[in-house]
Design a protein around this motif. Structure first.
Motif, PDB file in Angstrom:
ATOM      1  N   MET A 101       0.826  -1.211   0.000  1.00  0.00           N
ATOM      2  CA  MET A 101       0.000   0.000   0.000  1.00  0.00           C
ATOM      3  C   MET A 101       0.863   1.265   0.000  1.00  0.00           C
ATOM      4  O   MET A 101       0.490   2.279  -0.589  1.00  0.00           O
ATOM      5  CB  MET A 101      -0.943  -0.001   1.210  1.00  0.00           C
ATOM      6  CG  MET A 101      -1.996  -1.096   1.172  1.00  0.00           C
ATOM      7  SD  MET A 101      -2.984  -1.059  -0.362  1.00  0.00           S
ATOM      8  CE  MET A 101      -3.807   0.524  -0.198  1.00  0.00           C
ATOM      9  N   LEU A 102       2.016   1.199   0.657  1.00  0.00           N
ATOM     10  CA  LEU A 102       2.922   2.347   0.645  1.00  0.00           C
ATOM     11  C   LEU A 102       3.480   2.570  -0.765  1.00  0.00           C
ATOM     12  O   LEU A 102       3.616   3.715  -1.212  1.00  0.00           O
ATOM     13  CB  LEU A 102       4.065   2.138   1.641  1.00  0.00           C
ATOM     14  CG  LEU A 102       3.702   2.269   3.117  1.00  0.00           C
ATOM     15  CD1 LEU A 102       4.918   2.028   3.991  1.00  0.00           C
ATOM     16  CD2 LEU A 102       3.118   3.647   3.416  1.00  0.00           C
ATOM     17  N   LEU A 103       3.794   1.483  -1.457  1.00  0.00           N
ATOM     18  CA  LEU A 103       4.298   1.609  -2.826  1.00  0.00           C
ATOM     19  C   LEU A 103       3.256   2.284  -3.721  1.00  0.00           C
ATOM     20  O   LEU A 103       3.592   3.122  -4.559  1.00  0.00           O
ATOM     21  CB  LEU A 103       4.663   0.235  -3.392  1.00  0.00           C
ATOM     22  CG  LEU A 103       5.939  -0.420  -2.844  1.00  0.00           C
ATOM     23  CD1 LEU A 103       6.171  -1.768  -3.509  1.00  0.00           C
ATOM     24  CD2 LEU A 103       7.147   0.481  -3.057  1.00  0.00           C
ATOM     25  N   LYS A 137       1.198   8.636  -5.763  1.00  0.00           N
ATOM     26  CA  LYS A 137       0.185   9.686  -5.692  1.00  0.00           C
ATOM     27  C   LYS A 137       0.530  10.804  -4.709  1.00  0.00           C
ATOM     28  O   LYS A 137      -0.090  11.867  -4.745  1.00  0.00           O
ATOM     29  CB  LYS A 137      -1.161   9.068  -5.280  1.00  0.00           C
ATOM     30  CG  LYS A 137      -1.640   7.971  -6.224  1.00  0.00           C
ATOM     31  CD  LYS A 137      -2.913   7.326  -5.702  1.00  0.00           C
ATOM     32  CE  LYS A 137      -3.393   6.218  -6.625  1.00  0.00           C
ATOM     33  NZ  LYS A 137      -4.621   5.573  -6.114  1.00  0.00           N
ATOM     34  N   ILE A 138       1.516  10.568  -3.862  1.00  0.00           N
ATOM     35  CA  ILE A 138       1.779  11.507  -2.773  1.00  0.00           C
ATOM     36  C   ILE A 138       2.340  12.833  -3.255  1.00  0.00           C
ATOM     37  O   ILE A 138       2.123  13.879  -2.641  1.00  0.00           O
ATOM     38  CB  ILE A 138       2.723  10.857  -1.732  1.00  0.00           C
ATOM     39  CG1 ILE A 138       2.774  11.703  -0.459  1.00  0.00           C
ATOM     40  CG2 ILE A 138       4.119  10.673  -2.288  1.00  0.00           C
ATOM     41  CD1 ILE A 138       3.550  11.045   0.668  1.00  0.00           C
ATOM     42  N   ILE A 139       3.088  12.816  -4.374  1.00  0.00           N
ATOM     43  CA  ILE A 139       3.646  14.058  -4.923  1.00  0.00           C
ATOM     44  C   ILE A 139       3.531  14.052  -6.449  1.00  0.00           C
ATOM     45  O   ILE A 139       3.268  13.011  -7.063  1.00  0.00           O
ATOM     46  CB  ILE A 139       5.129  14.257  -4.535  1.00  0.00           C
ATOM     47  CG1 ILE A 139       5.981  13.136  -5.116  1.00  0.00           C
ATOM     48  CG2 ILE A 139       5.287  14.383  -3.037  1.00  0.00           C
ATOM     49  CD1 ILE A 139       7.471  13.361  -4.934  1.00  0.00           C
ATOM     50  N   THR A 182       5.200  14.503   3.037  1.00  0.00           N
ATOM     51  CA  THR A 182       5.265  14.914   1.636  1.00  0.00           C
ATOM     52  C   THR A 182       6.340  15.959   1.396  1.00  0.00           C
ATOM     53  O   THR A 182       7.152  15.838   0.464  1.00  0.00           O
ATOM     54  CB  THR A 182       3.907  15.464   1.173  1.00  0.00           C
ATOM     55  OG1 THR A 182       2.902  14.469   1.367  1.00  0.00           O
ATOM     56  CG2 THR A 182       3.961  15.845  -0.298  1.00  0.00           C
ATOM     57  N   ASP A 183       6.371  16.997   2.217  1.00  0.00           N
ATOM     58  CA  ASP A 183       7.352  18.071   2.038  1.00  0.00           C
ATOM     59  C   ASP A 183       8.776  17.555   2.214  1.00  0.00           C
ATOM     60  O   ASP A 183       9.692  17.951   1.472  1.00  0.00           O
ATOM     61  CB  ASP A 183       7.087  19.209   3.026  1.00  0.00           C
ATOM     62  CG  ASP A 183       5.780  19.939   2.734  1.00  0.00           C
ATOM     63  OD1 ASP A 183       5.341  19.898   1.569  1.00  0.00           O
ATOM     64  OD2 ASP A 183       5.212  20.536   3.664  1.00  0.00           O
ATOM     65  N   GLU A 184       8.972  16.665   3.181  1.00  0.00           N
ATOM     66  CA  GLU A 184      10.304  16.111   3.408  1.00  0.00           C
ATOM     67  C   GLU A 184      10.747  15.245   2.231  1.00  0.00           C
ATOM     68  O   GLU A 184      11.918  15.241   1.858  1.00  0.00           O
ATOM     69  CB  GLU A 184      10.325  15.300   4.701  1.00  0.00           C
ATOM     70  CG  GLU A 184      10.206  16.154   5.955  1.00  0.00           C
ATOM     71  CD  GLU A 184      10.251  15.327   7.217  1.00  0.00           C
ATOM     72  OE1 GLU A 184      10.285  14.082   7.120  1.00  0.00           O
ATOM     73  OE2 GLU A 184      10.254  15.924   8.310  1.00  0.00           O
ATOM     74  N   LEU A 185       9.803  14.518   1.638  1.00  0.00           N
ATOM     75  CA  LEU A 185      10.129  13.701   0.478  1.00  0.00           C
ATOM     76  C   LEU A 185      10.549  14.578  -0.691  1.00  0.00           C
ATOM     77  O   LEU A 185      11.533  14.286  -1.381  1.00  0.00           O
ATOM     78  CB  LEU A 185       8.929  12.837   0.086  1.00  0.00           C
ATOM     79  CG  LEU A 185       9.095  11.990  -1.188  1.00  0.00           C
ATOM     80  CD1 LEU A 185      10.293  11.042  -1.062  1.00  0.00           C
ATOM     81  CD2 LEU A 185       7.820  11.196  -1.478  1.00  0.00           C
ATOM     82  N   VAL A 186       9.815  15.658  -0.920  1.00  0.00           N
ATOM     83  CA  VAL A 186      10.162  16.580  -2.014  1.00  0.00           C
ATOM     84  C   VAL A 186      11.550  17.169  -1.796  1.00  0.00           C
ATOM     85  O   VAL A 186      12.365  17.235  -2.718  1.00  0.00           O
ATOM     86  CB  VAL A 186       9.112  17.697  -2.139  1.00  0.00           C
ATOM     87  CG1 VAL A 186       9.588  18.777  -3.106  1.00  0.00           C
ATOM     88  CG2 VAL A 186       7.779  17.124  -2.607  1.00  0.00           C
ATOM     89  N   GLU A 187      11.837  17.577  -0.561  1.00  0.00           N
ATOM     90  CA  GLU A 187      13.151  18.146  -0.249  1.00  0.00           C
ATOM     91  C   GLU A 187      14.257  17.117  -0.468  1.00  0.00           C
ATOM     92  O   GLU A 187      15.330  17.440  -0.994  1.00  0.00           O
ATOM     93  CB  GLU A 187      13.177  18.640   1.197  1.00  0.00           C
ATOM     94  CG  GLU A 187      12.340  19.894   1.439  1.00  0.00           C
ATOM     95  CD  GLU A 187      12.383  20.341   2.888  1.00  0.00           C
ATOM     96  OE1 GLU A 187      13.157  19.727   3.662  1.00  0.00           O
ATOM     97  OE2 GLU A 187      11.664  21.278   3.250  1.00  0.00           O
ATOM     98  N   ALA A 188      13.995  15.871  -0.072  1.00  0.00           N
ATOM     99  CA  ALA A 188      14.991  14.812  -0.256  1.00  0.00           C
ATOM    100  C   ALA A 188      15.246  14.551  -1.728  1.00  0.00           C
ATOM    101  O   ALA A 188      16.397  14.355  -2.151  1.00  0.00           O
ATOM    102  CB  ALA A 188      14.514  13.532   0.432  1.00  0.00           C
ATOM    103  N   LEU A 189      14.188  14.568  -2.523  1.00  0.00           N
ATOM    104  CA  LEU A 189      14.340  14.347  -3.964  1.00  0.00           C
ATOM    105  C   LEU A 189      15.084  15.501  -4.626  1.00  0.00           C
ATOM    106  O   LEU A 189      15.917  15.295  -5.511  1.00  0.00           O
ATOM    107  CB  LEU A 189      12.966  14.161  -4.606  1.00  0.00           C
ATOM    108  CG  LEU A 189      12.253  12.851  -4.261  1.00  0.00           C
ATOM    109  CD1 LEU A 189      10.792  12.895  -4.697  1.00  0.00           C
ATOM    110  CD2 LEU A 189      12.959  11.659  -4.910  1.00  0.00           C
ATOM    111  N   GLN A 190      14.798  16.715  -4.198  1.00  0.00           N
ATOM    112  CA  GLN A 190      15.514  17.873  -4.735  1.00  0.00           C
ATOM    113  C   GLN A 190      17.002  17.805  -4.402  1.00  0.00           C
ATOM    114  O   GLN A 190      17.852  18.136  -5.235  1.00  0.00           O
ATOM    115  CB  GLN A 190      14.892  19.162  -4.200  1.00  0.00           C
ATOM    116  CG  GLN A 190      13.514  19.462  -4.773  1.00  0.00           C
ATOM    117  CD  GLN A 190      12.828  20.640  -4.097  1.00  0.00           C
ATOM    118  OE1 GLN A 190      13.146  20.981  -2.948  1.00  0.00           O
ATOM    119  NE2 GLN A 190      11.890  21.267  -4.793  1.00  0.00           N
ATOM    120  N   SER A 191      17.310  17.342  -3.195  1.00  0.00           N
ATOM    121  CA  SER A 191      18.713  17.165  -2.814  1.00  0.00           C
ATOM    122  C   SER A 191      19.373  16.085  -3.662  1.00  0.00           C
ATOM    123  O   SER A 191      20.531  16.229  -4.066  1.00  0.00           O
ATOM    124  CB  SER A 191      18.816  16.797  -1.329  1.00  0.00           C
ATOM    125  OG  SER A 191      18.349  17.828  -0.500  1.00  0.00           O
TER     126      SER A 191
END
Length: 212
Positions: free
Chosen positions: A8-10, A15-17, A105-114
């Motif tokens: 379910m997490l996968l 959809k999360i971002i 969600t915000d932390e995931l976006v920041e991690a991906l940007q890094s």
């Protein structure tokens, strides 16, 4: 590529971002880390997001083997709980960032940007290294100074006992089939175009150069 044993997490990660807005695409989602290792051998991946607590293979072992297969990819580690050993393992493998479940969600976006910045930095470094190799290889081929030639061979990691073979192909443009064939040969270092620019193949040690 996202690896997590919770199905379910996968599904939720898709959809999360807005992945496209970041210029990213989820190529593979996988529950089984052993299967993920097989897929990494076949599919180039820029960013690997991995859970560190999976029953089939522990997280530290998985990320270590994954980075052996594709050492240049960025790694984002997901922790279900605080565990120093798991964080330490991620550090050893050069993890770009750490996220805790449930993933924000915000932390995931920041991690991906890094991770994207990390990849761009690596690509810029590789481009500079390729340009340096181009210059050194061109200088080696044109050098008439024995000592200078030896120094250049040392920088290019070419042994004095190895032969340097030059292959001349009288074509205005190298056929892609020939380039692909030469790239499979571990003894071929790269090729020159008619403009004089050198194009190295992405390997560490070579003994042969091909000129077009």
């Amino acid at each position: 590529m996202i690896v997590d044993d919770e199905y379910m997490l996968l599904r939720g990660y898709r959809k999360i971002i807005d992945w496209a807005a970041l210029g990213l695409e989820i190529k593979i989602t996988e529950q089984n880390p052993l299967t993920a290792l097989l897929q990494l051998q076949e599919t180039p991946i820029d960013i690997l997001i991995s859970d560190m607590n999976m029953p089939e293979l522990d997280g530290p072992s998985f990320v270590a083997q994954a980075k052996e297969i594709q050492p240049e990819m960025a790694l984002i580690v997901i922790l279900g709980y605080s565990d120093f050993d798991y964080v330490k393992a991620g550090l050893k493998q050069g993890a770009v960032n750490y996220l805790k479940k449930p993933v924000d969600t915000d932390e995931l976006v920041e991690a991906l940007q890094s991770a994207i910045k990390h990849i761009e930095k690596q690509k810029n470094y590789q481009q500079m290294a390729d340009l340096a190799m181009q210059a050194q290889t061109g200088a080696l081929l044109q050098s008439t100074d024995t000592q200078n030639g030896k120094n250049l061979m040392q920088k290019l990691q070419i042994s004095r006992d190895q032969n340097i073979r030059l292959i001349g192909i009288l074509n205005p443009k190298p056929p892609m089939e020939l380039v692909a064939y030469l790239q499979m040969m571990t003894t071929v270092k790269g090729f020159f175009r008619g403009s004089g620019l050198y194009y190295p193949f992405s390997r560490k040690r070579y003994t042969t150069k091909a000129i077009y």
